[in-house]
Structure formats: C-alpha cells, structure tokens
Design an enzyme around this catalytic site. Structure first.
Site, PDB file in Angstrom:
ATOM      1  N   GLY B 249      -3.168 -15.348 -26.386  1.00 48.53           N
ATOM      2  CA  GLY B 249      -4.239 -14.901 -27.283  1.00 48.53           C
ATOM      3  C   GLY B 249      -4.322 -13.388 -27.289  1.00 48.53           C
ATOM      4  NE  ARG B 640     -14.232 -14.883  -2.905  1.00 45.89           N
ATOM      5  CZ  ARG B 640     -15.002 -15.735  -2.247  1.00 45.89           C
ATOM      6  NH1 ARG B 640     -14.889 -17.021  -2.444  1.00 45.89           N
ATOM      7  NH2 ARG B 640     -15.904 -15.294  -1.415  1.00 45.89           N
ATOM      8  CD  GLN B 650      -3.698 -13.217 -16.585  1.00 48.92           C
ATOM      9  OE1 GLN B 650      -2.852 -12.887 -17.410  1.00 48.92           O
ATOM     10  NE2 GLN B 650      -4.948 -13.409 -16.920  1.00 48.92           N
ATOM     11  N   GLY B 716      -7.062  -9.880 -15.974  1.00 45.23           N
ATOM     12  CA  GLY B 716      -6.386 -10.159 -17.243  1.00 45.23           C
ATOM     13  C   GLY B 716      -5.779  -8.950 -17.901  1.00 45.23           C
ATOM     14  CD  GLU B 717      -8.718  -7.221 -21.198  1.00 43.25           C
ATOM     15  OE1 GLU B 717      -8.813  -6.625 -22.250  1.00 43.25           O
ATOM     16  OE2 GLU B 717      -9.670  -7.787 -20.631  1.00 43.25           O
TER      17      GLU B 717
END
Lengths: 351, 751
Positions: B249, B640, B650, B716-717
């Site tokens: 996505g 964590r 990721q 995620g980024e």
C-alpha cells in the site's frame, strides 16, 4: 484488446503466405509484441504464431565451421549452451545481460532481432511519432531524450535499437537467413536494420511475409573466442536496457592485434558496427593508446540528439574498457553479473 | 475472516510470551500456495469487467467520446460517462473532513491531469471492455499543461502534511548564519515518485438491494466505508468491505481513490457485480504519489563544528484542485541541536493527480536533503560525519525544547558504526579502491520518524473451551499484521497464539484505524491490549467472586493470566483454567472491548520519535559512473519489537527503498504534455534483487514508558529515512562528486 485472427501455420511456406497479408504480424514468444498490443501501440489483425514450426529451434555447426542458430532458439537456451558460450563468449555474455531471467527463458533469437525501440514516445500513443504515423513528427526530439541516439539519427527519429544480443552478433559478421515470398535469402545482420533517415517507419529491410528462420555466425567468428567481451552500462544491475554498451573481440597474434571487431549498443537505430575503429587496431599492440584512438574513431561522427551528449563520452570510455577487457582475455566462466562493470565484484550471484 | 486457515510456526520457541518471538508470517503458507484471496481474485456470479478510459492530456476538457463505437464492440454492456452515470449523494469535490481528498468520478468533462478517468466501459470480458475503451477515441480541447517545480507563481500553503505549520522557527537563523565560521548553502531536488504497490488498486463491487459488498485493498477500512457511505448516501453498516490482504500500500491505499468509486458506480449502473482493476500505467495519476521537491538548506557551524543555524526551505507541488503539501523541511525539526532552526515551504500547482502520503511523507524527501547537507557541513568543518552528528546530538527536541520520551540514537550510532567498521573511514573522499580498481565510498545518515498513535477499537472474548477470540478490522499490507497483532492479542489474554482465534481484515469488525503513519501496530496493538486486559478482568471477577473457585477472594491480591489459567498473584499454587471458570459460571463466553488512542498529556510533555543510524558502502566505476551499493547496515531504536522477523523485513524494505530513492526512482514527466513517460515497471526503475546487497539490521533495545502501554514506536517508515542520504553520501565519499539532484545519474559521475 482489439480482436485478431490467430493462425498457427504448419510449415514455413504457410507461415510466409499467412503473414504476407496486410495487418499480419508474426508471434514468437511475444515478450515485446504482447506489450505493444496491450498498450495499443500495435493493433494487428492477424497473429501468425510461428512457435510450433518444426526445425527452427536447433543450434547446429555446419560443415564449413559456421554456426547456425534457429530463429526459435530461446535466449536462455543459447546462452547456456556450453559449446556456444565457449566459442562465442561475448554473445553469451550479452544474452545474459539482457532483460530478466524470465524474459530470457521465453524470448527467441528471431524476436530479439526484431524487437522494437524502447523510445517512450513510440510507446505513448498520444505522442507524435514518425514510426507510428509517418510525417506526424517526433516528440522525442524536444522531449525527454537523455537515452536517445547519438549516432545515425535523423530529424525524423532519434530512437535506438535496444538489443544486447545484436551487438556482438553484428561485430562477428552474423548473417540472417530469411524466408520470404520469393524464397530463401540472406542478409548481413549489419544490413538488416535501417537507419531512420526520412522513413523511420521502415525499421528493417524485411518485406511483408519475410520470416527470419536462422542467424548464422561465419567460421571466422570462432577466432575471437579467447578475447571477446560485452560490456553494458545500465541504471540498475539487471532488467534495464543499456545506456551504452559495446562488444569487443580481438584476435591477438604474437602480441599484436591481427583483427579487431567492435560494435556499440544503445547509441543508434541499429547495432552499430565501428569499422573505422577496427581498422586502426589492425596490426597494432593492444595498448591503452591504441584503444583510445579506436574509441575516438568509433565516435567520430557522433552528435547529441538532445540532452544526451554524455552518451558520447560514455561510449568512448566503454569502448576503451571493452577492448581492455577483451585484450585481457575471456574469463573462464561468464561473470556472475554478466557484462557489468561490477562483474568482478566478489560475492556476486548470478542474475 | 475466521475461515482463513492461518498457521503459526510449527514449533516456535516460547519463553512465557508471544510478543518478542520471531514468528514467521501466519498467512505465509496461504500466500505461497496461492490461496490468499486478494481483492481482484473475487469473482461473484454474474460479474462484469470495467475498464477505465483515461485522459491523454493533462489539462483541458473532453469534447467528444465515440460511445456508440464502444457500445458496438461485442461484449460491451454499457459505457459510463459524465452524461450517463449513477448520481452520487454528495459532490465528490466536497471536502467533508480534512482526510477527504477530491477524486475524479466523471463529475465533469474537465481534465485535471493525464491518466484521469474520462469514461468506464463495462463488458462481459476484460478484453471486450479494454477494446471498448480503445474505441472511445476521445477528442479534447487542450490547454497548456502546468509541469514542474517552476510551473507558475508560487504560494505559501496554509499547512503542510497533516496540519503542520508551513513555517516554524526557533532562534535567530540569520544571526546564527552570520556568526558561523563555516556555511553551507546547497539546493537539492527530488523527483516525483509513485508507490507502485505490486497489487494494483482493484475493486469488486456487488450491490444487493441497498447493501453493498466490496472487495478492495484498504489501509483504512472504516474510513473507506465512511467515504463510500457519504458518496452513495448509504448507512455505513450497509457496506461490507473485505480487505484481508494487500499487495502493498505504502500510503496509496490509505484513502479510497476515484477508480474504486468508479467501480461501485459501474456496478450500480449495470445492476451486476463489477470488477475494476487499474492497469499499471493508470496508477500514475489517480492514486497519489510523492511530490517532487526542491530544498534549499543553509547551515552554519562554529569553529568546533557546532551548528549555529539550520535553515531548511522546501518548494513542492500540489494538484490544481486539491491540497497536499509534502512537509519536507519538517525533517529538520528533530535531529540536530542547532540553536536556531527555521523550516518553511512554498508550492506551485501543476497538472498532476494530487500528491499524497507515500512511505515517510516529508521525512523521506527531507531526510535525503538534510543528511546530504549535514555531510557537506561535516566535510566543510573537516570532521568525520559521525563525529559531527554526535557533536550536534539533540538531547531535547531542538524545535520544541521538549525532552524525548526515549532516544537510543547514540546506541544506534555506536552499534551501527562498530558493525560497519566506520572507524577506518578516511576523511577525504576518493581514497578507497577495491582490488578491481573500483572506487569505494562510505556514507551515513540518521534515521528518524515520529512515534504516532491514532484511534482503534478491539473486541476480545474468552470462550467456554478456554480459547480466545480477538476481533479487530486491522490491515495486513504485507508487513505482518496478521502475525504481530495476533502475538499481542495472545499475550493480552494469556493464551498461546494457537489457542487464539484472531479475526481481522473486514469492515464489520471493530475499527482498527488506519495502517499508516507507522502507527498500526502501536494503535491496533493498544486496542487489543486493552480489550484483552478487560476480558481477563471480567473473567477474574467471575472467579474471585465465586466461593467455589480457588481464586475466591483474590480480588485484592490480583491474578495473573497465563497459559489459559488465572493464577493468584501472591500464591501461584492457587489457579483455575478459563474453561473451568466459565463452565462453573454457566456462561458461553465473556467478552470485552478496548480502545487504543494517543495520550494527549504524554504528547504534550514529550517528543516521541523512533531513531536510527544507517551506514552504506557503494562502489563506483571511476570511468563509467555506474554505482553499486555493496553494503548497508542500519541500527534502529523503535521501542518494543513485537516480532523481530517482521521488523527486520520492514526495515530491510525501507532501506532498499532508501537506496532506490538515492540511485533509481523517478517519474519522468514530459515538460510539454504533462504525461508521465515511464509509467511502467520496466522503465520506472526500482532496485531488482541483483541491486540489493546483503543487508544488516540491528534493533537497539529501547524501553519507552510514554509512547503507549506496550512501548511500541513503529517501524513502517523509518527505514527509508537516513538510508537514502547514507547512499548519496557514500557516492560522494567514493567519487568526490556531490550530486544534489536525485536520483544520482551516471552522467553526473562521468568526471
């Protein structure tokens, strides 16, 4: 998708007759044609599927020492044919540097020769393109053209031929066997593709119905096996067309170049044989100075067609490097990163 | 989606906790065996195929379409156009809330950008619909396209990103620059980039009376449902969205897009289920992208290498009809302790689909410019780039003065540098060669991304057989939500993961918020954690208030939930299984709900960010200019780590994207037509496997008591930040050539 007839001829003669009709095209692996059809760039009325024709998928050594490669031999099969790779290492290296493993498994020898340019304006049906609509103009001329031709281009067209395979083939004087309505004929690969001039829509000397049935490497082509390389500069390590590439093949006798072969890829509408450069290498020692001079001669007539002057200097450097690598000797094994400047990087795995 | 046969690792190690275990993806077997159903895999009976016809001009209007020709094509059922379409309940250009973006759903003949939908052809087969679309032969009234960062008069947008101030400052930047011993004034450009998720945007829409069933990939199902509801005038509960798996996505599936709505409209128009899937080239327009930027950085440093000022200005673009401004300069708010910092933005409007969130929006574009400028300043000061960064290490958030909730960046620098061997780096560029004569360069970058939280809900239940249920409409984009969230869920109810039925991926489940902002694990995880705690609380009430239970009267002492049993905290010999408690109470199950949300007080008090340090090695052919990344090590501190395997993936993915940003990716727009000339995966280059060297990720231990109850910051980024700059800096160190226009091209290095 536009409806089309699909025919699967049983013989070459039937195929030629079926493909001679207006609106007909040959289908082999379709790795380029199907994309063109999906994008609406090619809208044929009839596909003549030649993949089931007998006898076109052989690699055979002829009595005179020539090698004959059937038009339906897959790129991967040819590159991995041990005898072929030993005798024509630069051709195998070029094949393995092209496209992706999946595409190489499908794509055929004949199809590779006839693949269309990757000029983005040719693929964009809303752009003006003299190949698509003769006389309409060329939007690449003032567009994004950093990857376009620097040799042999015209105001009508600045597209390049994208093949890697053709570059060493043209250097080795490959001959193309063609079956047409008038029977069998042969043309040198160097004569197959046309420069654009004022008729860029005519990309080759083939006539309607003409079918490439084989590519032949003459006996002399084997003489370069000890000193033959293909070098390809590209924007990622695999699955990218050449920014510029070169095939260099040398016959070295007693420390001197008895004969040199040189061709460039990604610079013109055809694989570009650099005969003037070959001539200056004949009889001289394989030195850096000689290679520099050869590079200068190879690009003597080059001129930018847009934002691509860098390709001329890059091409010179690639020529020097390819000749240097060839002079150093063909590696025992094709490098893990074929034709890459990083071929010697340790730890690389085959792409 | 309880019908999904998710699997756990056959025999995972268990040390009293599910969280922290490197479980493999529970949906992995479904995926590798082709059993995972993505949106476009659903073919309800009677389904038709819809294909968009798109504009080849970037600005103007459609003056004619040959609808008759399209309809004549065998198999074509109908052609939806601005003149022939179901009416919507509201104007699709109405912004009903700040998270609504305008979309093109045939509301007019006006063309805003190339690849905008101008008609939808609906047919019995994909082939017929495709040819029908080709028959439309649109004619246009063409206006000159607005293209590029200098397309027109620039303006200062009211906000950038999501409500960030356009300008921020602290201290006197001009005075800081004037007082500096060394100054850097450099301008960097980044190109438009497209998400290019492997799975194109797709929708299968089926109406049943006033009920609507949708299979479509979504990073935010409840938000998507609300958008469909308002556009079609439906109650949200009449709409059922399934999105169990997304083929990526990266932000482009965060908001429902025009093409997805067109699929719903087409199904309504023809009264049959319809599938609409974007072609790859159609993804270059209506589904968002990363806007191009031109960033000017002015840095000042004193004689000891301390920053005296940092001025970061970013020019970007938005569409002609909506507002999203890449907040690139805001990357300078958090990392380096300059006493004076100013960030500002301006923008021009161009004929493009509206740029939107793309993996690390603002942070990614800003990071490559900032990290390059920091590298340039380190060199100007004659300092090692790591020493320079340490010299300017921010002990508090520079822009706000707030303390960090936690910040293990020093440990990231230390561990990353040690693993990489950074200490051996020569200060001067163009000093290292390998055996083959290739130039070798080492570069680094600092990574950072805010630790965000949104809102989410979850429902937990314990069943009569002692097993658990956790329901939350979460989103697995491939990042591993099916696995990581189930691990949190299992711990929250004191069960092994195999004893928990984890239900997710549909819009009828509790709202998991958005899988974006690197906040999904933290937010959905917090909701799950609180739902689990609540259901265990109810179970404990049942047991401790029942005099037949061995836990009777333990209410004050408390109980622990572990391995399907409640255990008296002060006497572990006294315990009872969930099944026993429920059986005695005569109830089939107990259930409870929980929520996850940011803590405003903590946010007020602390700056919350994940951090990292990325070290890269490139090799460059000295004559030919081709670049190859040969090593990359990233050390990240992100609170964590729920599942080390997913987190590593990721971070790998982010680092590869960073390398792609520096060396490969760019959409090429024809400056005359505004059309994107490389809208395909052959020519829009992203790294292939052969470009990616072995990568190394270190996750640095970090305990954060403030971000949320679980201490999760999200990964995620962050991987893309720092990485792009590290690669660009390594290219400089290899060659001595500073390229400020990304991606770095061969011709720049042909010195």
């Amino acid at each position: 998708m536009k409806p089309f007839d699909y025919v699967r001829p049983a013989t070459v003669t039937e195929a030629v007759a079926a493909a001679a009709q207006p609106g007909a095209v040959y289908l082999a692996a379709g790795t380029n044609l199907l994309d063109l059809m999906k994008g609406g760039i090619s809208r044929p009325d009839r596909l003549v599927d030649v993949t089931r024709l007998d006898g076109l998928d052989q690699i055979e050594t002829l009595a005179d020492g020539s090698l004959r490669i059937g038009a339906l031999v897959r790129n991967a099969d040819l590159a991995h044919d041990a005898e072929f790779a030993r005798s024509y290492p630069a051709v195998a290296e070029a094949l393995l540097s092209g496209a992706s493993a999946q595409l190489r498994n499908a794509a055929t020898v004949g199809g590779n020769l006839l693949q269309r340019t990757r000029c983005a304006y040719f693929y964009d049906t809303a752009s003006r393109c003299n190949k698509q609509a003769p006389g309409s103009g060329c939007d690449a001329r003032d567009g994004d053209n950093r990857s376009h031709a620097v040799l042999g281009w015209s105001e009508s067209c600045i597209a390049t031929h994208p093949s890697d395979f053709c570059v060493p083939l043209v250097a080795l004087d490959a001959i193309v066997e063609i079956e047409g309505r008038g029977g069998r004929r042969e043309v040198a690969l160097d004569e197959l593709h046309r420069l654009p001039g004022d008729a860029p829509e005519r990309e080759s000397v083939l006539e309607p119905g003409d079918l490439i049935v084989a590519v032949r490497l003459p006996p002399a082509a084997r003489g370069f096996a000890a000193h033959a390389r293909y070098l390809k500069v590209r924007e990622r390590t695999s699955y990218a067309f050449a920014v510029v590439s070169a095939a260099a093949a040398l016959r070295i006798e007693n420390g001197r170049i008895a004969q040199a072969r040189l061709a460039l890829g990604g610079v013109a509408a055809k694989p570009w044989r650099a005969r003037a450069a070959e001539d200056v290498l004949k009889g001289v020692a394989p030195t850096a100075d000689a290679f520099q001079e050869a590079a200068r001669r190879a690009l003597e007539s080059a001129k930018p067609s847009g934002d691509n002057a860098f390709k001329i200097e890059l091409a010179r450097r690639i020529v020097v490097r390819a000749l240097t690598l060839a002079a150093a000797g063909t590696p025992v094994r094709i490098p893990a990163l074929p034709a890459s400047p990083f071929a010697s990087t340790s730890g690389a795995v085959h792409v | 989606m309880s019908e999904l046969n998710l699997t756990s690792a056959p025999a995972h190690l268990r040390h009293g906790s599910n969280i922290g275990q490197p479980l493999t993806r529970r949906d992995g077997i479904l995926k590798v065996t082709g059993q995972a159903s993505y949106a476009a895999d659903n073919h309800p009976p009677g389904m038709l195929f819809a294909v968009m016809a798109v504009s080849s001009i970037a600005r103007g209007r459609v003056v004619s379409l040959d609808v008759a020709a399209a309809k004549r094509h065998p198999g074509v059922i109908d052609v939806m156009t601005p003149d022939h379409k179901p009416e919507l309940a509201i104007d699709p250009d109405l912004k009903t809330n700040p998270f609504v973006f305008r979309m093109e759903v045939l509301q007019s003949n006006d063309i805003r950008y190339a690849n905008q939908a101008i008609a939808v052809v609906i047919a019995e087969t994909l082939e017929a619909a495709t040819e029908g679309a080709a028959q439309l032969a649109p004619r246009y009234e063409v206006q000159p396209a607005l293209v590029g960062l200098d397309a027109g008069e620039s303006f200062v947008p009211p906000v950038v990103g999501v409500g960030n101030p356009t300008e921020s400052h602290r201290g006197d930047v001009e005075a800081g620059l004037a007082a500096a011993d060394k100054q850097i004034d450099a301008t960097y450009e980044t190109p438009p980039q497209y998400h290019n998720a492997m799975e194109p945007h797709a929708i299968v829409a089926r109406w049943e009376g006033d009920k609507l069933f949708l299979d479509t990939p979504s990073q935010a199902m409840v938000m998507a449902r609300a958008r469909v509801a308002e556009l079609f005038g439906l109650a949200p509960e009449k709409i059922h969205i399934r999105s169990p798996f997304l083929g990526g996505g990266f932000g482009s599936k965060g908001f429902l897009t025009g093409p997805q709505i067109l699929g719903v409209m087409a199904a309504k128009l023809v009264g049959r289920p319809v599938k609409l899937v974007l072609r790859r080239e159609q993804m270059y327009g209506p589904v968002g992208h990363r806007a191009p930027t031109r960033q000017r950085l002015r840095l000042g440093a004193d004689g000891e290498g301390r920053l005296t000022a940092l001025d970061h200005h970013a020019r970007t673009v938005s569409s002609t009809f909506d507002d999203f401004y890449e907040p690139a300069a805001d990357a300078s708010h958090t990392l380096y302790a300059a006493p004076a910092i100013r960030t500002s933005h301006d923008a021009v409007r161009v004929n493009t689909g509206t740029p939107l969130f793309m993996r690390a929006p603002g942070e990614a574009t800003g990071s490559i410019a900032l990290e390059s400028a920091i590298d340039e300043m380190a060199w100007a000061c004659g300092m090692d780039p790591l020493a320079f960064r340490l010299k300017n290490y921010a002990e508090v958030e520079p822009m706000t003065g707030r303390p960090f909730s936690s910040k293990a960046l020093r440990a990231c620098y230390e561990q990353g540098a040690a693993r990489f061997g950074w200490a051996k780096r020569p200060l001067q560029p163009r000093q290292m060669r390998d055996d083959a004569g290739l130039l070798v360069g080492w570069g680094m970058g600092t990574a950072t991304f805010p630790a965000l939280m949104f809102q989410a809900e979850a429902r937990a239940a314990i069943r009569r057989d002692g097993s658990g249920v956790m329901e939350i409409g979460a989103h697995d984009m491939g990042q591993g939500a099916w696995t990581a969230l189930a691990q949190i869920a299992a711990d929250s109810v004191g069960l092994d993961i195999d004893r928990l039925d984890f239900r997710s991926g549909t819009s009828d489940l509790p709202d998991a918020g958005i899988a974006g902002g690197s906040a999904h694990t933290a937010t959905a995880g917090a909701a799950i954690h609180s739902a689990g705690a609540a259901v265990i609380g109810k179970l404990a009430d049942l047991a401790t208030s029942d005099e037949r239970s061995p836990l009777f009267g333990a209410g004050n002492a408390g109980v622990i939930a572990r391995d399907g049993r409640l255990i008296r905290r002060d006497d572990e010999s006294r315990s009872e299984s969930y099944a026993e408690i429920l059986a005695r109470a005569g109830v089939a199950e107990v259930e409870a709900r929980g929520t996850g949300a940011p803590n405003p007080a903590a946010m007020e008090q602390y700056a919350m960010h994940a951090h990292g340090a990325v070290f890269a090695e490139v090799k460059v052919d000295p004559e030919l200019g081709q670049v190859r990344l040969t090593r990359m090590i990233g050390a990240f501190a992100a609170g964590r780590i729920v599942n080390p395997r997913m987190v590593q993936s990721q971070l790998f993915g982010g680092m590869i994207w960073g390398m792609s940003f520096a060396l490969h990716e760019a959409a090429i727009t024809d400056r005359r037509s505004g059309r994107i000339m490389n809208a395909n995966l052959g020519e829009y280059h992203i790294p292939v496997n052969a470009d990616v060297p072995p990568l190394d990720v270190i996750t640095v231990e970090e305990h954060d008591p403030h971000v949320n109850a679980l201490g999760i910051k999200g990964v995620g980024e962050i991987g893309i930040t720092g990485s792009a700059g590290a690669v660009a800096n390594a290219v400089w160190h290899a060659t001595g050539v500073r390229v400020r226009d990304f991606p770095i091209r061969i011709e720049e290095l042909l010195t």
